[in-house]
Design a protein around this motif. Structure first.
Motif, PDB file in Angstrom:
ATOM      1  N   HIS A 203      -5.126   1.453 -12.570  1.00  0.00           N
ATOM      2  CA  HIS A 203      -4.533   0.956 -11.320  1.00  0.00           C
ATOM      3  C   HIS A 203      -5.533   0.950 -10.162  1.00  0.00           C
ATOM      4  O   HIS A 203      -5.165   0.643  -9.025  1.00  0.00           O
ATOM      5  N   THR A 204      -6.793   1.273 -10.421  1.00  0.00           N
ATOM      6  CA  THR A 204      -7.792   1.427  -9.362  1.00  0.00           C
ATOM      7  C   THR A 204      -7.941   0.180  -8.504  1.00  0.00           C
ATOM      8  O   THR A 204      -7.966   0.267  -7.274  1.00  0.00           O
ATOM      9  N   GLU A 205      -8.021  -0.980  -9.110  1.00  0.00           N
ATOM     10  CA  GLU A 205      -8.234  -2.204  -8.330  1.00  0.00           C
ATOM     11  C   GLU A 205      -7.071  -2.462  -7.370  1.00  0.00           C
ATOM     12  O   GLU A 205      -7.279  -2.779  -6.192  1.00  0.00           O
ATOM     13  N   LEU A 206      -5.850  -2.305  -7.844  1.00  0.00           N
ATOM     14  CA  LEU A 206      -4.684  -2.500  -6.983  1.00  0.00           C
ATOM     15  C   LEU A 206      -4.661  -1.441  -5.879  1.00  0.00           C
ATOM     16  O   LEU A 206      -4.405  -1.749  -4.703  1.00  0.00           O
ATOM     17  N   PHE A 207      -4.948  -0.209  -6.222  1.00  0.00           N
ATOM     18  CA  PHE A 207      -5.019   0.885  -5.247  1.00  0.00           C
ATOM     19  C   PHE A 207      -6.019   0.547  -4.139  1.00  0.00           C
ATOM     20  O   PHE A 207      -5.718   0.647  -2.949  1.00  0.00           O
ATOM     21  N   GLU A 208      -7.215   0.116  -4.516  1.00  0.00           N
ATOM     22  CA  GLU A 208      -8.236  -0.233  -3.528  1.00  0.00           C
ATOM     23  C   GLU A 208      -7.786  -1.372  -2.626  1.00  0.00           C
ATOM     24  O   GLU A 208      -7.982  -1.325  -1.400  1.00  0.00           O
TER      25      GLU A 208
END
Length: 135
Positions: free
Chosen positions: A94-99
């Protein structure tokens, strides 16, 4: 005269927890219901403390829709804080969405406090940590 209410936008898996492998592993087969109940209780505590919490559930399966709903919430509310739940920020998939969510919040609302809760029942804890003067 009562202090003005502060608005917090909170984003986590919420209603999408039931389709997230990590949430299912942590909360069990009824992850969606458990997460929603815990989140509702924590948001009620924040409301009782004078905060308006706007929950924007993040759907990792549809990041474009998540960003659209999140951007609409940022535009329509004078939010002073943005909380990100652990289910969204604590797993590499989920890192990209979180960023994108964090960068969008900072760009749309300069000076917004970025907060991190450790689970759906801990939104109030993150708010307390970041707005101690209101407690």
């Amino acid at each position: 005269m009562a202090a003005p209410r502060k608005t917090i936008i909170s984003s986590g898996l919420g209603q999408y927890a039931g389709s997230d492998a990590n949430a299912l592993k942590h909360f069990g087969a009824d992850a969606q219901s458990k997460v929603k109940a815990m989140l509702a209780e924590s948001i009620q505590k924040a409301n009782d403390a004078g905060f308006d919490v706007i929950a924007v559930d993040a759907n990792p399966q549809d990041p474009e829709d998540t960003m659209k709903r999140f951007t609409e919430a940022l535009k329509s509310h004078e939010a002073v804080g943005f909380n990100v739940g652990f289910g969204l920020r604590g797993h590499k998939e989920h890192t990209e969405l979180f960023e994108k969510l964090v960068n969008n919040a900072v760009q749309a609302r300069p000076g917004i406090k970025i907060m991190f809760s450790n689970g759906p029942g801990e939104v109030i804890t993150a708010i307390r940590r970041n707005f101690p003067e209101d407690f």
